[in-house]
Scaffold this active site. Structure first.
Site, PDB file in Angstrom:
ATOM      1  N   SER A  38       2.625   0.807  10.405  1.00  0.00           N
ATOM      2  CA  SER A  38       3.217  -0.530  10.528  1.00  0.00           C
ATOM      3  C   SER A  38       2.203  -1.642  10.801  1.00  0.00           C
ATOM      4  O   SER A  38       2.398  -2.478  11.673  1.00  0.00           O
ATOM      5  CB  SER A  38       4.262  -0.522  11.655  1.00  0.00           C
ATOM      6  OG  SER A  38       4.983  -1.731  11.663  1.00  0.00           O
ATOM      7  N   ASN A  41      -1.923  -4.656   5.953  1.00  0.00           N
ATOM      8  CA  ASN A  41      -3.172  -4.482   5.192  1.00  0.00           C
ATOM      9  C   ASN A  41      -3.791  -5.843   4.910  1.00  0.00           C
ATOM     10  O   ASN A  41      -5.002  -5.981   4.810  1.00  0.00           O
ATOM     11  CB  ASN A  41      -2.954  -3.858   3.810  1.00  0.00           C
ATOM     12  CG  ASN A  41      -1.950  -2.747   3.804  1.00  0.00           C
ATOM     13  OD1 ASN A  41      -0.888  -2.882   4.379  1.00  0.00           O
ATOM     14  ND2 ASN A  41      -2.297  -1.662   3.164  1.00  0.00           N
ATOM     15  N   CYS A  42      -2.903  -6.827   4.755  1.00  0.00           N
ATOM     16  CA  CYS A  42      -3.329  -8.154   4.341  1.00  0.00           C
ATOM     17  C   CYS A  42      -4.301  -8.783   5.343  1.00  0.00           C
ATOM     18  O   CYS A  42      -5.072  -9.671   5.005  1.00  0.00           O
ATOM     19  CB  CYS A  42      -2.106  -9.042   4.157  1.00  0.00           C
ATOM     20  SG  CYS A  42      -0.790  -8.187   3.260  1.00  0.00           S
ATOM     21  N   ILE A 277      16.420  10.531  -3.713  1.00  0.00           N
ATOM     22  CA  ILE A 277      15.054  10.059  -3.429  1.00  0.00           C
ATOM     23  C   ILE A 277      14.916   8.589  -3.850  1.00  0.00           C
ATOM     24  O   ILE A 277      15.204   8.236  -4.999  1.00  0.00           O
ATOM     25  CB  ILE A 277      14.000  10.920  -4.166  1.00  0.00           C
ATOM     26  CG1 ILE A 277      14.188  12.410  -3.816  1.00  0.00           C
ATOM     27  CG2 ILE A 277      12.592  10.448  -3.831  1.00  0.00           C
ATOM     28  CD1 ILE A 277      13.189  13.345  -4.484  1.00  0.00           C
ATOM     29  N   TYR A 278      14.479   7.790  -2.922  1.00  0.00           N
ATOM     30  CA  TYR A 278      14.237   6.365  -3.177  1.00  0.00           C
ATOM     31  C   TYR A 278      12.724   6.136  -3.177  1.00  0.00           C
ATOM     32  O   TYR A 278      11.966   6.904  -2.582  1.00  0.00           O
ATOM     33  CB  TYR A 278      14.881   5.513  -2.075  1.00  0.00           C
ATOM     34  CG  TYR A 278      16.396   5.529  -2.127  1.00  0.00           C
ATOM     35  CD1 TYR A 278      17.106   4.447  -2.612  1.00  0.00           C
ATOM     36  CD2 TYR A 278      17.114   6.647  -1.715  1.00  0.00           C
ATOM     37  CE1 TYR A 278      18.498   4.465  -2.678  1.00  0.00           C
ATOM     38  CE2 TYR A 278      18.508   6.681  -1.781  1.00  0.00           C
ATOM     39  CZ  TYR A 278      19.179   5.578  -2.266  1.00  0.00           C
ATOM     40  OH  TYR A 278      20.552   5.594  -2.338  1.00  0.00           O
ATOM     41  N   ASP A 282       4.160  -0.596  -3.613  1.00  0.00           N
ATOM     42  CA  ASP A 282       3.125  -0.640  -4.653  1.00  0.00           C
ATOM     43  C   ASP A 282       3.218   0.519  -5.647  1.00  0.00           C
ATOM     44  O   ASP A 282       2.608   0.469  -6.712  1.00  0.00           O
ATOM     45  CB  ASP A 282       1.733  -0.582  -4.003  1.00  0.00           C
ATOM     46  CG  ASP A 282       1.389  -1.861  -3.270  1.00  0.00           C
ATOM     47  OD1 ASP A 282       2.199  -2.794  -3.292  1.00  0.00           O
ATOM     48  OD2 ASP A 282       0.299  -1.905  -2.663  1.00  0.00           O
ATOM     49  N   LYS A 433       7.336 -39.407  -4.287  1.00  0.00           N
ATOM     50  CA  LYS A 433       7.518 -38.489  -5.422  1.00  0.00           C
ATOM     51  C   LYS A 433       6.573 -37.331  -5.137  1.00  0.00           C
ATOM     52  O   LYS A 433       5.357 -37.446  -5.323  1.00  0.00           O
ATOM     53  CB  LYS A 433       7.103 -39.169  -6.723  1.00  0.00           C
ATOM     54  CG  LYS A 433       8.172 -40.012  -7.353  1.00  0.00           C
ATOM     55  CD  LYS A 433       7.681 -40.457  -8.731  1.00  0.00           C
ATOM     56  CE  LYS A 433       8.195 -41.822  -9.074  1.00  0.00           C
ATOM     57  NZ  LYS A 433       7.246 -42.642  -9.806  1.00  0.00           N
TER      58      LYS A 433
HETATM   59  P1  FAD Z   1       1.078   0.688   1.893  1.00  0.00           P
HETATM   60  O1  FAD Z   1       1.360  -0.428   2.821  1.00  0.00           O
HETATM   61  O2  FAD Z   1      -0.286   0.801   1.337  1.00  0.00           O
HETATM   62  O3  FAD Z   1       1.465   2.026   2.639  1.00  0.00           O
HETATM   63  C1  FAD Z   1       1.380   3.261   2.007  1.00  0.00           C
HETATM   64  C2  FAD Z   1       1.006   4.295   3.046  1.00  0.00           C
HETATM   65  O4  FAD Z   1       1.417   5.565   2.577  1.00  0.00           O
HETATM   66  C3  FAD Z   1      -0.496   4.390   3.265  1.00  0.00           C
HETATM   67  O5  FAD Z   1      -0.815   4.094   4.604  1.00  0.00           O
HETATM   68  C4  FAD Z   1      -0.836   5.834   2.932  1.00  0.00           C
HETATM   69  O6  FAD Z   1      -1.738   6.395   3.854  1.00  0.00           O
HETATM   70  C5  FAD Z   1       0.512   6.525   3.050  1.00  0.00           C
HETATM   71  N1  FAD Z   1       0.618   7.704   2.184  1.00  0.00           N
HETATM   72  C6  FAD Z   1       0.374   7.786   0.858  1.00  0.00           C
HETATM   73  N2  FAD Z   1       0.613   9.015   0.406  1.00  0.00           N
HETATM   74  C7  FAD Z   1       1.028   9.737   1.476  1.00  0.00           C
HETATM   75  C8  FAD Z   1       1.420  11.081   1.650  1.00  0.00           C
HETATM   76  N3  FAD Z   1       1.446  11.949   0.646  1.00  0.00           N
HETATM   77  N4  FAD Z   1       1.783  11.489   2.898  1.00  0.00           N
HETATM   78  C9  FAD Z   1       1.749  10.623   3.934  1.00  0.00           C
HETATM   79  N5  FAD Z   1       1.400   9.342   3.826  1.00  0.00           N
HETATM   80  C10 FAD Z   1       1.045   8.900   2.614  1.00  0.00           C
HETATM   81  N6  FAD Z   1      -0.310  -8.315  -0.363  1.00  0.00           N
HETATM   82  C11 FAD Z   1       0.121  -9.580  -0.225  1.00  0.00           C
HETATM   83  O7  FAD Z   1       1.254  -9.883  -0.641  1.00  0.00           O
HETATM   84  N7  FAD Z   1      -0.669 -10.529   0.362  1.00  0.00           N
HETATM   85  C12 FAD Z   1      -1.899 -10.248   0.843  1.00  0.00           C
HETATM   86  O8  FAD Z   1      -2.585 -11.131   1.393  1.00  0.00           O
HETATM   87  C13 FAD Z   1      -2.391  -8.925   0.697  1.00  0.00           C
HETATM   88  N8  FAD Z   1      -3.624  -8.600   1.140  1.00  0.00           N
HETATM   89  C14 FAD Z   1      -4.044  -7.301   1.056  1.00  0.00           C
HETATM   90  C15 FAD Z   1      -5.300  -6.968   1.547  1.00  0.00           C
HETATM   91  C16 FAD Z   1      -5.739  -5.659   1.480  1.00  0.00           C
HETATM   92  C17 FAD Z   1      -7.102  -5.312   2.006  1.00  0.00           C
HETATM   93  C18 FAD Z   1      -4.908  -4.650   0.908  1.00  0.00           C
HETATM   94  C19 FAD Z   1      -5.360  -3.227   0.855  1.00  0.00           C
HETATM   95  C20 FAD Z   1      -3.657  -4.977   0.407  1.00  0.00           C
HETATM   96  C21 FAD Z   1      -3.215  -6.301   0.475  1.00  0.00           C
HETATM   97  N9  FAD Z   1      -1.969  -6.669  -0.026  1.00  0.00           N
HETATM   98  C22 FAD Z   1      -1.531  -7.966   0.093  1.00  0.00           C
HETATM   99  C23 FAD Z   1      -1.074  -5.695  -0.665  1.00  0.00           C
HETATM  100  C24 FAD Z   1      -0.039  -5.176   0.320  1.00  0.00           C
HETATM  101  O9  FAD Z   1      -0.688  -4.717   1.472  1.00  0.00           O
HETATM  102  C25 FAD Z   1       0.755  -4.071  -0.337  1.00  0.00           C
HETATM  103  O10 FAD Z   1       1.467  -4.626  -1.406  1.00  0.00           O
HETATM  104  C26 FAD Z   1       1.742  -3.402   0.606  1.00  0.00           C
HETATM  105  O11 FAD Z   1       1.087  -2.877   1.729  1.00  0.00           O
HETATM  106  C27 FAD Z   1       2.467  -2.271  -0.123  1.00  0.00           C
HETATM  107  O12 FAD Z   1       3.266  -1.544   0.748  1.00  0.00           O
HETATM  108  P2  FAD Z   1       3.496   0.021   0.492  1.00  0.00           P
HETATM  109  O13 FAD Z   1       4.398   0.493   1.588  1.00  0.00           O
HETATM  110  O14 FAD Z   1       3.906   0.239  -0.892  1.00  0.00           O
HETATM  111  O15 FAD Z   1       2.071   0.663   0.639  1.00  0.00           O
END
Ligand code: FAD
Length: 561
Positions: A38, A41-42, A277-278, A282, A433
């Site tokens: 939680s 990353n941003c 499964i949902y 990314d 405007k």
């Molecule tokens: P994530 O938040 O990446 O979470 C996925 C997690 O799943 C990871 O921690 C990984 O370890 C875990 N995982 C994967 N496979 C497994 C497995 N098999 N078992 C257990 N755990 C697993 N977006 C913006 O809109 N604005 C920003 O400014 C921005 N800046 C960013 C900067 C950085 C450096 C990065 C890396 C990303 C940035 N992003 C930004 C993108 C944004 O962080 C992602 O779009 C968002 O985090 C996606 O959420 P998610 O849950 O799909 O993936």
């Protein structure tokens, strides 16, 4: 009901929290491969840059459990999904033990991994990527202890540019290497020119159209980045930011349907091809809201919305995800680069009959101190004037305008609707405007035939019987104009009409496109044929400056670009 969530960062943690708010009795297990849950990353690049310093703001599994009573397990990797028996195999990364975890519903939120190209020397310890907190501590630790003096950043997207800025702010000599002709794929080349000039003004070197062929370790420990088109670059560290790819291996191996670039296919309820499964974030394929086409859009906003929708559906609320339009914002030193919807290139690729207006309004009334300028490119569909996208770069107010236009796109508004938006105004904040209203007026003027518009490319193309007319003041012209252009300041135009050729079409420009529009209206009503050049000389200067520096291969300070 037992819900297991794979991935505990943006999507996973949000889904878990929403599930708990909807169902106090659900058993919720959240598995996260890394050591942290939680977090944003941003914010990671800003920890490297020293802007964010407090590690204690990171959520711990314990604090997450205390608030939501969720079974949070870090350093646990899901390695297999057994759809038949509705269970997953999990590896405890601390002990190596593998165990089974059953589920009634499963949410996949595994995100996207940094692409690591298979190049010679790629496993050099001084080559870093940035995705997790651990990656960030690694880069930060290296910067703190090894005190590198220089860095090569491979990739000029969001993460690459944020890293370039943060490393530069720490005093490193930074070179950005980009494969394509411009940084930031969310910008068109003309707008990216502004970013290029700004990077250079902060002494970041840019190598465009450059392919990395591999890396070598030098005797002094530095990393040498080899390039296909030019000589090698030596630096104390390399940051690889060449894009991300969906983490869909688990889904693929479980036989779930995949879509664009191996992303997980989901319906509008975020359900995969298995109804228990949902998948969110990314890793999933989405609909591009503007084109309706399948797309991969890796951003935190959509991820957060999707996981709420997945949780809703698991709890019997049939909410839907209607698509992403890729709204984004980036801080580049003191500039804000904000985009939403389609670029010109994307609109054309989607087969849309698109055009754009370019304007350079002030962020607020110029008589009130502190106004900044911004450059806006707003795309619309010819015919009905539907707003398709916008790119805004400025020192102040760009983020606010992009959000208004993002909202307009979501509401499928047209240029006429933009003119009617009732936006808040007082001199310190805007103009009566607002720039968004102005963009609407400009599009309306084109659609209704009140003025014809030319791009700079069209305006500079040599065509017989067409001449350029510069409607700026003598002071502005003295600071630079286009060779061969006639000069008549707007305010003197009516007195000099008889000096203008009636048998030629006039291509009129000013600094931003506004005075030249007024000039066109005067000229047209006096029987002249004319067209307004979009964006004005300010827009031209940015693109031409960029092209000129690239052509000469040197920047003002003598560094190679
Ligand atoms: P994530 O938040 O990446 O979470 C996925 C997690 O799943 C990871 O921690 C990984 O370890 C875990 N995982 C994967 N496979 C497994 C497995 N098999 N078992 C257990 N755990 C697993 N977006 C913006 O809109 N604005 C920003 O400014 C921005 N800046 C960013 C900067 C950085 C450096 C990065 C890396 C990303 C940035 N992003 C930004 C993108 C944004 O962080 C992602 O779009 C968002 O985090 C996606 O959420 P998610 O849950 O799909 O993936």
């Amino acid at each position: 009901m037992k819900v297991v969530i794979i991935g505990g960062v943006a999507g996973g943690a949000t889904a878990a929290a929403r599930l708990r708010r909807l169902d106090e009795n659900a058993q919720i297990v959240m598995l996260e491969r890394s050591g942290y849950v939680s977090y944003a990353n941003c914010g990671l690049p800003y920890y490297v840059g020293g802007v964010i310093t407090d590690r204690r703001k990171l959520q711990t599994p314990e604090s997450f459990h205390d608030r939501f009573r969720i079974d949070v397990r870090v350093r646990q990797e899901a390695v297999e999904i057994d759809r038949e028996s509705k269970a997953i195999k999990v590896r405890n990364l601390e002990t190596g033990e593998v165990y089974r975890e059953s589920y009634d519903k499963l949410i996949l939120s595994p995100g996207a991994h940094a692409v690591i190209p298979n190049l010679p020397g790629i496993d050099n310890e001084r080559i870093f990527t940035l995705r997790t907190v651990e990656d960030t501590f690694k880069v930060h630790g290296f910067v703190e202890t090894a005190r590198p003096a220089s860095a090569v950043v491979v990739g000029g997207g969001f993460i690459g540019l944020e890293m370039a800025e943060n490393l530069r702010d720490r005093g490193l000599d930074v070179t950005v290497v980009q494969r394509g002709g411009h940084v930031m794929p969310t910008l068109d080349a003309d707008m990216a020119a502004i970013a290029h000039n700004h990077l250079r003004s902060h002494s970041v070197k840019l190598l465009l159209n450059s392919d990395v062929t591999g890396f070598e370790e030098r005797a002094d420990g530095a990393v040498q980045t080899n390039l296909a088109q030019s000589g090698p670059l030596a630096a104390d560290m390399v940051v690889l930011a060449v894009g991300v790819a969906p983490e869909s291996a688990l889904a693929r191996e479980a036989g779930l349907d995949l879509g664009v670039r191996g992303s997980i296919k989901v319906d509008e309820h975020m359900r995969t091809s298995d109804s228990d499964i949902y998948a969110v974030g990314d890793a999933v394929q989405v609909k591009n809201y503007v084109t309706g086409q399948d797309a991969l859009i890796a951003l935190a906003g959509p991820a957060n919305k999707q996981c709420r929708i997945a949780a809703d559906n698991i709890c019997g609320i049939a909410s839907t995800f209607t698509g992403s339009q890729g709204s984004s914002v980036l801080k580049l030193f003191d500039l804000t680069i904000a985009t939403t919807g389609l670029t010109e290139i994307a609109a054309k690729a989607a087969g849309l009959d698109a055009d754009y207006v370019a304007l350079s309004p002030a962020s607020h009334a110029t008589y009130y101190p502190g106004a900044g300028s911004m450059t806006m490119k707003v795309l619309f569909e010819r015919g009905d004037g539907r707003i398709l996208g916008a790119q805004i770069i400025g020192t102040d107010g760009a983020d606010k305008r992009i959000d208004v236009i993002a909202t307009a796109i979501r509401a499928e508004m047209t240029a006429a609707d933009l003119t009617e938006l009732d936006l808040a105004y007082a001199p310190p904040y805007s103009s009566a405007k607002d720039p968004v209203n102005m963009a609407g007026y400009m599009i309306e003027n084109i659609l209704e035939g009140r003025v014809e518009q030319l791009t700079w490319e069209q305006a500079l193309a040599p065509v017989e019987d067409e001449v350029l007319l510069d409607a700026r003041t003598p002071g502005e012209v003295a600071r630079g104009s286009i060779d061969g252009a006639l000069h008549i300041p707007l305010d003197e135009l009516r007195e000099h009409l008889n000096e203008l050729p009636r048998d030629k079409r006039l291509r009129v420009f000013c600094q931003s496109g506004l005075r030249s529009y007024v000039a066109c209206r005067i000229l047209m009503q006096h029987g002249f044929s004319c067209a307004n050049v979009a964006g004005g000389y300010g827009y031209y200067q940015q693109t031409v400056l960029d092209q000129e520096i690239r052509r000469r291969g040197i920047a003002d300070c003598g560094v190679t670009v």
